[in-house]
Scaffold this motif. Structure first.
Motif, PDB file in Angstrom:
ATOM      1  N   ASN A  36       0.994  -1.150  -0.265  1.00 38.23           N
ATOM      2  CA  ASN A  36       0.012  -0.072   0.106  1.00 38.23           C
ATOM      3  C   ASN A  36       0.828   1.321  -0.067  1.00 38.23           C
ATOM      4  N   GLY A  37       0.504   2.229  -0.922  1.00 37.32           N
ATOM      5  CA  GLY A  37       1.386   3.427  -0.967  1.00 37.32           C
ATOM      6  C   GLY A  37       2.781   3.342  -1.902  1.00 37.32           C
ATOM      7  N   LEU A  38       3.204   2.215  -2.191  1.00 38.71           N
ATOM      8  CA  LEU A  38       4.163   1.940  -3.202  1.00 38.71           C
ATOM      9  C   LEU A  38       3.973   2.707  -4.472  1.00 38.71           C
ATOM     10  N   SER A  39       5.055   3.430  -4.899  1.00 35.82           N
ATOM     11  CA  SER A  39       4.791   4.169  -6.257  1.00 35.82           C
ATOM     12  C   SER A  39       6.448   4.064  -6.777  1.00 35.82           C
ATOM     13  N   TYR A  40       6.387   4.252  -8.122  1.00 33.69           N
ATOM     14  CA  TYR A  40       7.804   4.437  -8.806  1.00 33.69           C
ATOM     15  C   TYR A  40       7.854   5.687  -9.381  1.00 33.69           C
ATOM     16  N   GLN A  41       8.711   6.597  -9.055  1.00 34.95           N
ATOM     17  CA  GLN A  41       8.578   7.884  -9.232  1.00 34.95           C
ATOM     18  C   GLN A  41       9.948   8.127 -10.019  1.00 34.95           C
ATOM     19  N   ASP A  42      10.789   7.300 -10.610  1.00 29.78           N
ATOM     20  CA  ASP A  42      11.978   7.493 -11.144  1.00 29.78           C
ATOM     21  C   ASP A  42      11.724   7.845 -12.455  1.00 29.78           C
ATOM     22  N   GLU A  43      10.582   7.674 -13.202  1.00 26.36           N
ATOM     23  CA  GLU A  43       9.963   8.327 -14.437  1.00 26.36           C
ATOM     24  C   GLU A  43       8.481   8.441 -14.322  1.00 26.36           C
ATOM     25  N   GLU A  44       7.960   9.367 -15.078  1.00 24.67           N
ATOM     26  CA  GLU A  44       6.693   9.697 -15.345  1.00 24.67           C
ATOM     27  C   GLU A  44       6.193   9.311 -16.540  1.00 24.67           C
ATOM     28  N   PHE A  45       5.018   8.664 -16.599  1.00 29.07           N
ATOM     29  CA  PHE A  45       4.505   8.155 -17.783  1.00 29.07           C
ATOM     30  C   PHE A  45       4.757   9.105 -18.983  1.00 29.07           C
ATOM     31  N   SER A  46       4.327  10.534 -18.667  1.00 24.89           N
ATOM     32  CA  SER A  46       4.234  11.593 -19.740  1.00 24.89           C
ATOM     33  C   SER A  46       5.440  11.640 -20.019  1.00 24.89           C
ATOM     34  N   ASP A  47       6.538  11.564 -19.652  1.00 23.92           N
ATOM     35  CA  ASP A  47       7.990  11.786 -20.240  1.00 23.92           C
ATOM     36  C   ASP A  47       8.129  11.490 -21.842  1.00 23.92           C
ATOM     37  N   TYR A  48       7.428  10.055 -21.940  1.00 17.55           N
ATOM     38  CA  TYR A  48       7.619   9.845 -23.546  1.00 17.55           C
ATOM     39  C   TYR A  48       6.533   9.907 -24.402  1.00 17.55           C
ATOM     40  N   LEU A  49       5.800  10.794 -24.221  1.00 15.87           N
ATOM     41  CA  LEU A  49       4.419  10.922 -25.011  1.00 15.87           C
ATOM     42  C   LEU A  49       4.863  11.537 -26.266  1.00 15.87           C
ATOM     43  N   TYR A  50       5.879  12.388 -26.344  1.00 15.81           N
ATOM     44  CA  TYR A  50       6.377  13.092 -27.504  1.00 15.81           C
ATOM     45  C   TYR A  50       6.891  11.947 -28.335  1.00 15.81           C
ATOM     46  N   ASP A  51       7.246  10.871 -28.046  1.00 13.41           N
ATOM     47  CA  ASP A  51       7.907   9.911 -28.727  1.00 13.41           C
ATOM     48  C   ASP A  51       7.165   9.025 -29.662  1.00 13.41           C
ATOM     49  N   ARG A  52       5.779   9.188 -29.587  1.00 10.84           N
ATOM     50  CA  ARG A  52       4.908   8.343 -30.494  1.00 10.84           C
ATOM     51  C   ARG A  52       4.010   9.231 -31.213  1.00 10.84           C
ATOM     52  N   GLU A  53       3.805   8.845 -32.571  1.00 11.16           N
ATOM     53  CA  GLU A  53       2.907   9.699 -33.309  1.00 11.16           C
ATOM     54  C   GLU A  53       1.615   9.719 -32.992  1.00 11.16           C
ATOM     55  N   GLY A  64       2.836  14.316 -15.702  1.00 12.96           N
ATOM     56  CA  GLY A  64       2.504  13.540 -14.565  1.00 12.96           C
ATOM     57  C   GLY A  64       2.704  12.007 -15.061  1.00 12.96           C
ATOM     58  N   GLY A  65       1.814  11.245 -14.307  1.00 17.97           N
ATOM     59  CA  GLY A  65       1.660   9.689 -14.796  1.00 17.97           C
ATOM     60  C   GLY A  65       2.633   8.917 -13.650  1.00 17.97           C
ATOM     61  N   ILE A  66       2.575   8.742 -12.642  1.00 13.12           N
ATOM     62  CA  ILE A  66       3.367   7.896 -11.639  1.00 13.12           C
ATOM     63  C   ILE A  66       2.697   6.751 -11.522  1.00 13.12           C
ATOM     64  N   LEU A  67       3.451   5.712 -11.590  1.00 11.67           N
ATOM     65  CA  LEU A  67       2.977   4.222 -11.295  1.00 11.67           C
ATOM     66  C   LEU A  67       2.577   4.142  -9.965  1.00 11.67           C
ATOM     67  N   SER A  68       1.551   3.882  -9.213  1.00 10.04           N
ATOM     68  CA  SER A  68       1.443   3.538  -7.772  1.00 10.04           C
ATOM     69  C   SER A  68       0.396   2.706  -7.388  1.00 10.04           C
ATOM     70  N   PHE A  69       0.350   2.098  -6.230  1.00  8.86           N
ATOM     71  CA  PHE A  69      -0.488   1.157  -5.728  1.00  8.86           C
ATOM     72  C   PHE A  69      -0.914   1.445  -4.252  1.00  8.86           C
ATOM     73  N   THR A  70      -2.231   0.834  -4.327  1.00  8.46           N
ATOM     74  CA  THR A  70      -2.983   1.036  -2.986  1.00  8.46           C
ATOM     75  C   THR A  70      -3.887  -0.210  -2.771  1.00  8.46           C
ATOM     76  N   TYR A  71      -3.821  -0.441  -1.485  1.00  6.35           N
ATOM     77  CA  TYR A  71      -4.476  -1.775  -1.136  1.00  6.35           C
ATOM     78  C   TYR A  71      -5.910  -1.498  -0.608  1.00  6.35           C
ATOM     79  N   ASP A  72      -6.756  -2.073  -1.152  1.00  5.04           N
ATOM     80  CA  ASP A  72      -8.265  -1.805  -1.059  1.00  5.04           C
ATOM     81  C   ASP A  72      -8.689  -2.817  -0.006  1.00  5.04           C
ATOM     82  N   SER A  73      -8.935  -2.389   1.197  1.00  4.93           N
ATOM     83  CA  SER A  73      -9.430  -3.163   2.302  1.00  4.93           C
ATOM     84  C   SER A  73     -10.786  -3.980   2.178  1.00  4.93           C
ATOM     85  N   SER A  74     -11.572  -3.115   1.576  1.00  2.00           N
ATOM     86  CA  SER A  74     -12.959  -3.923   1.311  1.00  2.00           C
ATOM     87  C   SER A  74     -12.985  -4.902   0.451  1.00  2.00           C
TER      88      SER A  74
END
Length: 139
Positions: A36-53, A64-74
């Motif tokens: 819960n709360g783990l995120s990967y902030q080394d790269e943002e998904f938006s960093d490479y948007l200009y690379d694709r037509e 932005g576009g940070i990969l993150s995880f949340t535990y849903d207790s329900s």
């Protein structure tokens, strides 16, 4: 500021491969809660948007576009997400292109980098089930 968020159930794989090269999926509550709360902030998904037509035409409106995880207790599930900030709402075609781009980053780009780093450090690896990805664009 508008946002667009892609979410999906996360699967968690063990670090060690089986004899056939497969990984065991982990579903115990303690492990899932620990992510819960783990995120990967080394790269943002938006960093490479200009690379694709398909995405370069609206890349300037997306950040932005940070990969993150949340535990849903329900539900007892780990949920993965990528949330982008938008300077304007995206059209349906743009959302579709951003979703395809996001899936590619999850499976063979940033998501792959994240998984490799976790595996090398001996940690279990969560990854988003991209086949069950959902999208929500908000004002």
């Amino acid at each position: 500021m508008p946002t667009i968020k892609f979410t999906g159930p996360a699967l968690v794989a063990s670090v060690e491969e089986n004899d056939d090269g497969s990984l065991d999926l982990i579903s115990d509550k303690t492990t899932l809660e620990s992510l819960n709360g783990l995120s990967y902030q080394d790269e943002e998904f938006s960093d490479y948007l200009y690379d694709r037509e398909e995405t370069e035409g609206f890349a300037e409106y997306v950040s932005g576009g940070i990969l993150s995880f949340t535990y849903d207790s329900s539900s007892g599930a780990l949920i993965g997400s990528i949330e982008y900030q938008l300077s304007r709402h995206l059209s349906a075609d743009e959302v579709e292109a951003l979703e395809e781009y996001t899936i590619e980053q999850l499976t063979d780009g940033i998501g792959s980098n994240f998984s490799q780093e976790r595996a090398l450090s001996g940690e279990v690896t969560p990854f988003i089930n991209h086949e069950e990805l959902s999208c929500h664009q908000a004002s």
